[in-house]
Motif scaffolding. Structure first.
Motif, PDB file in Angstrom:
ATOM      1  N   ARG A  28      -3.014  16.163  -9.066  1.00  0.00           N
ATOM      2  CA  ARG A  28      -2.620  15.455 -10.294  1.00  0.00           C
ATOM      3  C   ARG A  28      -1.774  16.342 -11.197  1.00  0.00           C
ATOM      4  O   ARG A  28      -0.771  15.901 -11.762  1.00  0.00           O
ATOM      5  N   LEU A  29      -2.147  17.598 -11.321  1.00  0.00           N
ATOM      6  CA  LEU A  29      -1.380  18.542 -12.136  1.00  0.00           C
ATOM      7  C   LEU A  29       0.021  18.730 -11.554  1.00  0.00           C
ATOM      8  O   LEU A  29       1.019  18.688 -12.280  1.00  0.00           O
ATOM      9  N   HIS A  30       0.097  18.907 -10.234  1.00  0.00           N
ATOM     10  CA  HIS A  30       1.400  19.090  -9.595  1.00  0.00           C
ATOM     11  C   HIS A  30       2.266  17.843  -9.788  1.00  0.00           C
ATOM     12  O   HIS A  30       3.451  17.958 -10.129  1.00  0.00           O
ATOM     13  N   LEU A  31       1.682  16.663  -9.583  1.00  0.00           N
ATOM     14  CA  LEU A  31       2.450  15.425  -9.719  1.00  0.00           C
ATOM     15  C   LEU A  31       2.953  15.221 -11.145  1.00  0.00           C
ATOM     16  O   LEU A  31       4.003  14.607 -11.349  1.00  0.00           O
ATOM     17  N   SER A  32       2.223  15.740 -12.117  1.00  0.00           N
ATOM     18  CA  SER A  32       2.658  15.591 -13.511  1.00  0.00           C
ATOM     19  C   SER A  32       3.935  16.381 -13.797  1.00  0.00           C
ATOM     20  O   SER A  32       4.663  16.071 -14.738  1.00  0.00           O
ATOM     21  N   MET A  33       4.217  17.378 -12.946  1.00  0.00           N
ATOM     22  CA  MET A  33       5.379  18.226 -13.175  1.00  0.00           C
ATOM     23  C   MET A  33       6.487  18.067 -12.145  1.00  0.00           C
ATOM     24  O   MET A  33       7.583  18.588 -12.349  1.00  0.00           O
ATOM     25  N   CYS A  34       6.231  17.368 -11.052  1.00  0.00           N
ATOM     26  CA  CYS A  34       7.202  17.324  -9.951  1.00  0.00           C
ATOM     27  C   CYS A  34       7.594  15.885  -9.630  1.00  0.00           C
ATOM     28  O   CYS A  34       6.825  15.143  -9.012  1.00  0.00           O
ATOM     29  N   GLY A  35       8.769  15.506 -10.041  1.00  0.00           N
ATOM     30  CA  GLY A  35       9.269  14.155  -9.806  1.00  0.00           C
ATOM     31  C   GLY A  35       9.457  13.833  -8.336  1.00  0.00           C
ATOM     32  O   GLY A  35       9.207  12.711  -7.893  1.00  0.00           O
ATOM     33  N   ALA A  36       9.894  14.801  -7.550  1.00  0.00           N
ATOM     34  CA  ALA A  36      10.098  14.578  -6.115  1.00  0.00           C
ATOM     35  C   ALA A  36       8.769  14.252  -5.430  1.00  0.00           C
ATOM     36  O   ALA A  36       8.690  13.348  -4.589  1.00  0.00           O
ATOM     37  N   CYS A  37       7.727  14.950  -5.800  1.00  0.00           N
ATOM     38  CA  CYS A  37       6.414  14.694  -5.208  1.00  0.00           C
ATOM     39  C   CYS A  37       5.819  13.379  -5.720  1.00  0.00           C
ATOM     40  O   CYS A  37       5.108  12.705  -4.980  1.00  0.00           O
ATOM     41  N   ARG A  38       6.115  13.011  -6.948  1.00  0.00           N
ATOM     42  CA  ARG A  38       5.665  11.693  -7.445  1.00  0.00           C
ATOM     43  C   ARG A  38       6.281  10.588  -6.595  1.00  0.00           C
ATOM     44  O   ARG A  38       5.607   9.633  -6.213  1.00  0.00           O
ATOM     45  N   GLU A  39       7.562  10.722  -6.276  1.00  0.00           N
ATOM     46  CA  GLU A  39       8.240   9.733  -5.436  1.00  0.00           C
ATOM     47  C   GLU A  39       7.643   9.738  -4.029  1.00  0.00           C
ATOM     48  O   GLU A  39       7.412   8.682  -3.443  1.00  0.00           O
ATOM     49  N   CYS A  40       7.380  10.911  -3.490  1.00  0.00           N
ATOM     50  CA  CYS A  40       6.761  11.023  -2.168  1.00  0.00           C
ATOM     51  C   CYS A  40       5.383  10.358  -2.174  1.00  0.00           C
ATOM     52  O   CYS A  40       5.040   9.616  -1.247  1.00  0.00           O
ATOM     53  N   ASN A  41       4.604  10.571  -3.204  1.00  0.00           N
ATOM     54  CA  ASN A  41       3.275   9.976  -3.336  1.00  0.00           C
ATOM     55  C   ASN A  41       3.383   8.453  -3.381  1.00  0.00           C
ATOM     56  O   ASN A  41       2.603   7.743  -2.745  1.00  0.00           O
ATOM     57  N   ARG A  42       4.378   7.948  -4.090  1.00  0.00           N
ATOM     58  CA  ARG A  42       4.599   6.502  -4.182  1.00  0.00           C
ATOM     59  C   ARG A  42       4.930   5.943  -2.796  1.00  0.00           C
ATOM     60  O   ARG A  42       4.426   4.896  -2.397  1.00  0.00           O
ATOM     61  N   GLN A  43       5.744   6.669  -2.044  1.00  0.00           N
ATOM     62  CA  GLN A  43       6.124   6.215  -0.711  1.00  0.00           C
ATOM     63  C   GLN A  43       4.950   6.261   0.262  1.00  0.00           C
ATOM     64  O   GLN A  43       4.783   5.362   1.093  1.00  0.00           O
ATOM     65  N   PHE A  44       4.114   7.301   0.171  1.00  0.00           N
ATOM     66  CA  PHE A  44       2.901   7.353   0.994  1.00  0.00           C
ATOM     67  C   PHE A  44       2.033   6.127   0.722  1.00  0.00           C
ATOM     68  O   PHE A  44       1.531   5.492   1.650  1.00  0.00           O
ATOM     69  N   ALA A  45       1.837   5.804  -0.534  1.00  0.00           N
ATOM     70  CA  ALA A  45       1.002   4.653  -0.899  1.00  0.00           C
ATOM     71  C   ALA A  45       1.603   3.352  -0.374  1.00  0.00           C
ATOM     72  O   ALA A  45       0.882   2.482   0.135  1.00  0.00           O
ATOM     73  N   LEU A  46       2.918   3.215  -0.486  1.00  0.00           N
ATOM     74  CA  LEU A  46       3.598   2.019   0.001  1.00  0.00           C
ATOM     75  C   LEU A  46       3.434   1.873   1.515  1.00  0.00           C
ATOM     76  O   LEU A  46       3.112   0.785   2.023  1.00  0.00           O
ATOM     77  N   LEU A  47       3.622   2.953   2.255  1.00  0.00           N
ATOM     78  CA  LEU A  47       3.460   2.908   3.709  1.00  0.00           C
ATOM     79  C   LEU A  47       2.019   2.585   4.103  1.00  0.00           C
ATOM     80  O   LEU A  47       1.771   1.816   5.037  1.00  0.00           O
ATOM     81  N   HIS A  48       1.081   3.168   3.395  1.00  0.00           N
ATOM     82  CA  HIS A  48      -0.337   2.916   3.680  1.00  0.00           C
ATOM     83  C   HIS A  48      -0.658   1.442   3.436  1.00  0.00           C
ATOM     84  O   HIS A  48      -1.314   0.799   4.262  1.00  0.00           O
ATOM     85  N   LYS A  49      -0.176   0.906   2.338  1.00  0.00           N
ATOM     86  CA  LYS A  49      -0.413  -0.500   2.004  1.00  0.00           C
ATOM     87  C   LYS A  49       0.243  -1.417   3.033  1.00  0.00           C
ATOM     88  O   LYS A  49      -0.351  -2.397   3.472  1.00  0.00           O
ATOM     89  N   ALA A  50       1.453  -1.106   3.447  1.00  0.00           N
ATOM     90  CA  ALA A  50       2.158  -1.915   4.449  1.00  0.00           C
ATOM     91  C   ALA A  50       1.412  -1.890   5.778  1.00  0.00           C
ATOM     92  O   ALA A  50       1.330  -2.916   6.465  1.00  0.00           O
ATOM     93  N   GLY A  51       0.880  -0.754   6.144  1.00  0.00           N
ATOM     94  CA  GLY A  51       0.124  -0.646   7.389  1.00  0.00           C
ATOM     95  C   GLY A  51      -1.161  -1.444   7.369  1.00  0.00           C
ATOM     96  O   GLY A  51      -1.597  -1.963   8.398  1.00  0.00           O
TER      97      GLY A  51
END
Length: 68
Positions: A28-51
């Motif tokens: 959570r701390l890392h995601l609060s400071m890293c926009g690239a990882c926030r986007e990656c986290n969003r994509q992981f969630a999207l792929l998981h939901k699609a699966g």
């Protein structure tokens, strides 16, 4: 400070099991400071939901199409 590689590992792990408190806090701390990882986290969630939405009936249909 956690590096992006470790954050990505935790994001992937989060799809398989609940993270421990320290893991969640660090991520959570890392995601609060890293926009690239926030986007990656969003994509992981999207792929998981699609699966999760793929129904077993669609598997049969896909196999029938490939056999033709």
């Amino acid at each position: 400070m956690m590096m992006c590689k470790e954050a990505t590992r935790l994001m992937s792990l989060k799809q398989d099991r609940p993270l421990r408190f320290q893991e969640r806090l660090s991520l959570r701390l890392h995601l609060s400071m890293c926009g690239a990882c926030r986007e990656c986290n969003r994509q992981f969630a999207l792929l998981h939901k699609a699966g999760q939405h793929k129904s077993p009936a669609s598997d049969d249909t896909d196999e029938a199409r490939s056999d033709s």
